[in-house]
Design a protein around this motif. Sequence first.
Motif, PDB file in Angstrom:
ATOM      1  N   ARG A 175      -0.967  -8.614  -1.230  1.00  0.00           N
ATOM      2  CA  ARG A 175      -0.992  -7.177  -0.941  1.00  0.00           C
ATOM      3  C   ARG A 175      -0.242  -6.394  -2.005  1.00  0.00           C
ATOM      4  O   ARG A 175      -0.727  -5.354  -2.491  1.00  0.00           O
ATOM      5  CB  ARG A 175      -0.361  -6.917   0.423  1.00  0.00           C
ATOM      6  N   ASP A 176       0.917  -6.902  -2.393  1.00  0.00           N
ATOM      7  CA  ASP A 176       1.753  -6.175  -3.337  1.00  0.00           C
ATOM      8  C   ASP A 176       1.233  -6.286  -4.771  1.00  0.00           C
ATOM      9  O   ASP A 176       1.454  -5.395  -5.587  1.00  0.00           O
ATOM     10  CB  ASP A 176       3.193  -6.687  -3.248  1.00  0.00           C
ATOM     11  N   LEU A 234      -4.663  -0.477   2.465  1.00  0.00           N
ATOM     12  CA  LEU A 234      -3.879  -1.694   2.292  1.00  0.00           C
ATOM     13  C   LEU A 234      -2.547  -1.641   3.036  1.00  0.00           C
ATOM     14  O   LEU A 234      -2.115  -2.639   3.637  1.00  0.00           O
ATOM     15  CB  LEU A 234      -3.652  -1.924   0.797  1.00  0.00           C
ATOM     16  N   TYR A 235      -1.896  -0.503   3.011  1.00  0.00           N
ATOM     17  CA  TYR A 235      -0.534  -0.412   3.539  1.00  0.00           C
ATOM     18  C   TYR A 235      -0.442   0.252   4.913  1.00  0.00           C
ATOM     19  O   TYR A 235       0.586   0.119   5.577  1.00  0.00           O
ATOM     20  CB  TYR A 235       0.352   0.360   2.557  1.00  0.00           C
ATOM     21  N   PRO A 249      -5.040  -9.899   2.727  1.00  0.00           N
ATOM     22  CA  PRO A 249      -4.172  -9.996   1.541  1.00  0.00           C
ATOM     23  C   PRO A 249      -2.683 -10.019   1.879  1.00  0.00           C
ATOM     24  O   PRO A 249      -1.858  -9.829   0.983  1.00  0.00           O
ATOM     25  CB  PRO A 249      -4.536  -8.714   0.776  1.00  0.00           C
ATOM     26  N   PHE A 250      -2.376 -10.244   3.166  1.00  0.00           N
ATOM     27  CA  PHE A 250      -0.970 -10.248   3.578  1.00  0.00           C
ATOM     28  C   PHE A 250      -0.410 -11.670   3.533  1.00  0.00           C
ATOM     29  O   PHE A 250       0.501 -12.027   4.272  1.00  0.00           O
ATOM     30  CB  PHE A 250      -0.844  -9.653   4.991  1.00  0.00           C
TER      31      PHE A 250
END
Length: 942
Positions: A245-246, A214-215, A232-233
Amino acid sequence: MVDGLGSTTLYKGTLAVQGMTCSACTSAIIAQVGKLDGVGSVEVSLVTSECHVEFQLEKVSLELIRETVEDCGFDAQVLTSTPMGSADADIVRTVTFKVLRSNYDVSSGFSAESGDSVSMEDTEKVGKQDGILSLEPALEVNTFNITYDENKIGIRDLIYFFNYLGYDATVESSNIISVSSATQLALLSKWDEIQFWKFTCLKACVCAIVAMALYMWIPMIFPNLIKNNHFPFKETFFVHGLFYRDIIGWAIATYSQFRLGIYFYKAAWSSMKHGSGTMDTLIALSTSCAYLFSIFSIIHTMVLSRGNEESPMLPNVVFDTSVMLIAFISFGKLLENKAKAQTSSSLSKLIQLTPSKCIILQDKNNIQSSHIEIETNLLQRNDIIEIKPGMKIPADGIIIQGESEIDESLMTGESILVHKQKGSQVIAGSLNGPGHFYFKAINIGDDTKLAQIIQTMKSAQLNKAPIQNNADYLASIFVPTILCLSIITFITWITLSNLLTKPPVIFTNNNNGKFYTSFQIAISVIVVACPCALGLATPTAIMVGTGIGAQHGVLIKGGDILERFNTITKIVFDKTGTITTGQMTVQRFIPYSNDDLPVLPCIMAAQSISEHPVAKAIVNYCGESSQDCDAGVIVTKSEIIIGKGVRCECEYQGRNYTVTVGHKALMTDSMFDSNSDNTSDDFTKSYVSINDTLVGKFEIRDSVKEDVADIIQYLQGLHYDIYMVTGDSHGAAMKVAQQVGIAANNVYSGVTPSGKCEIVESLQADSVGGVAFVGDGINDSPVLVTSDIGVALSTGTDIAMEAADIVVLGNDQDERESLKGLIYALDISAMTFSRVKWNLFWALGYNIFMIPIAMGILVPWGITIHPMVAGLAMALSSVFVVLNSLRLKSWKPPVIGDEHPLSSDYYHHKGTSWIRSGWRKLFGMSSEVVYQDLELQEGLVD
């Protein structure tokens, strides 16, 4: 508590403690348990995961001690609780029973409610059994402390009697029933810890993979997803400034932090409550900082975006850092526990030698009686045990019928099968060969040779090497020091990055900001530090080293012994039973008097009371000379004069005789004339007087062990000064010294036991290094204690004396039992202590090297350590130290006769002493000791 013998009893308890990671953990337990009123001493072993406590039962209970250990953040389980220092400890035993009424009462034939208390009437019945010394209620309900005479009654008898009365009786604790083998093996194998970290690691790794994808991975491989604000950004529709994302990262990090990482929080909180810190404190703090910083960054982005219609930038979050840290540390914990389990494999093998069950005769006096199978921990003294081909022997004892060949290799280090027949001794844990026999149990439970070896190995972990105290001190101040350095690092870099006109590129060439970068560097300082490596450096090496020694018939009783053994420059050998076989034979008896005296009958009766090798040789000679020479002789009074001989009063055929046998010093000068002592001086001589008349003397000779000359030659080649002391005559001593290659001016003869201590003390005063004494463990207790290192030889079931620091086990069938064990002990000690120093070097070197880099010493050149990399390095540092200790398992016994008989570690460690010795000899400072007769020209004492 007052026991059945009327004296206050001090108890010793053993607890299994799980969750300890470093010496800071053991220090916390010792400090907190030691504060309890009634606790005498506390010892904790990091490797065996045990806590040993001496306490007064009337002031503190073992349950309270267990709760105190758990308050320190560790899981604790009570293993044993035994009274200490009871009179007649060899036959008086104390056992704690938990007794509940069974569902069917055999004696009355009616059903009863399970769990009913024991009636007063039944309690009195048990207390009246022959051999019961006391029966008292314990602290818990339905629990009794029973003290009994083991020669009259045993644990199995008590259980059967309770069953007869209609109760189920289980042993809560006992000073003869040791912790079950399964329990001990589970502790040593770290099975629970390995399973826990295996599943934790698996879950953490799944979380870490998702977080990293993800990161890091997705943004690197598909950067357009971020530019085009794809899922998901993508910003959420319900909260401005919050990204999908978070949300995903927050959920993963929360699960990882507070579900998988709850272990670290519990341990950290428990240690902080007591004002101490452990590695768990650093882990909990570093991951929490990363987690909280990420939450702060998310909230900060949402606040800034409020009222702003433009799409905000993705916040700087480090959820992946906290998740990866827990994954890396869990992985490191898994590897560390697996490696630590390997360090105790030698101890585990010894524990596995005891069978869980055995077959005994229902009637001890009848071989044809029924055979019953029982648990080994229910064996009693004098039980008759059947051993079939291939079975393990459950106790020490003596064969009463049958014969076989037995494998005692894991006990003595000798791989040759030993022939056993009626009258031979057998050792618990040895493996029977093709034969079938019955033997009488003499030592059971914790009294067996095997149990004592296991206990010696465990105790070795409690006796810390002096070098470990320095490591423990560093570990105790490690955590607060690291926290201070982390704070200083953060303040320094946040200040410099804002004050400098041209800050380092790491602060300018990224979009994370100066605060984020300074914070990340500070987190790396906490993560990269590792007190575990320091704490594991010494105990893991000692466990492997002492285990190797035990497998090869050498018991080393602690880390302090290993360290002291490496300072030895002089070795003093006892003669009889050490350099020689101790199997003395009488060459001839020379009579001096023609009076009509019962010489041989009185001599045999007098010498029968002594266990000295000379006395045994004389008894054998008298018995061979006349089969009934001792018939009718009654010894009415006897006295063993230590170091000289025996004097006793006998009655024979209605007449009284005063008989003295032994050293020439026991006789008066008037007894001797010019012809009384004109024979060769290379014999051991024993003089005999009856009614103050010298009637003759025995000339006795002993043979030198086969390999002693080679062993002494190699020791001298390693620059040890070799000495020999004996109570024997000068001629006999010099003959043996010549055979084995000991210099004449290093021989002391005619020495009493106290004289041996004086000689060792004089050598210590004149020696740069330490002095080791090697004896047979029979009459050498004082000098074994006086010397810097006491080495005792032990054969058969005669396990080492308490006075010795190192015990060389031998085979009672092999007269060469062997000084090879001394060579093994020297090599293992040097190799183990060398490994300890290397472990400490790498542990300290790792921290000294990594902490400054983590603090940013290379930041001006654009080099930093990411917290995730720091976490992996920390996890692997402990694994590296344990694996380095495991390299000791490659040790092979040196072959006597090789050009370089010992390991390279030995030469590396002894190099400095060779240099010192060379300089001393070069400048004439050699401290050679001249031969001293000590005014005793001849003698028997050895």
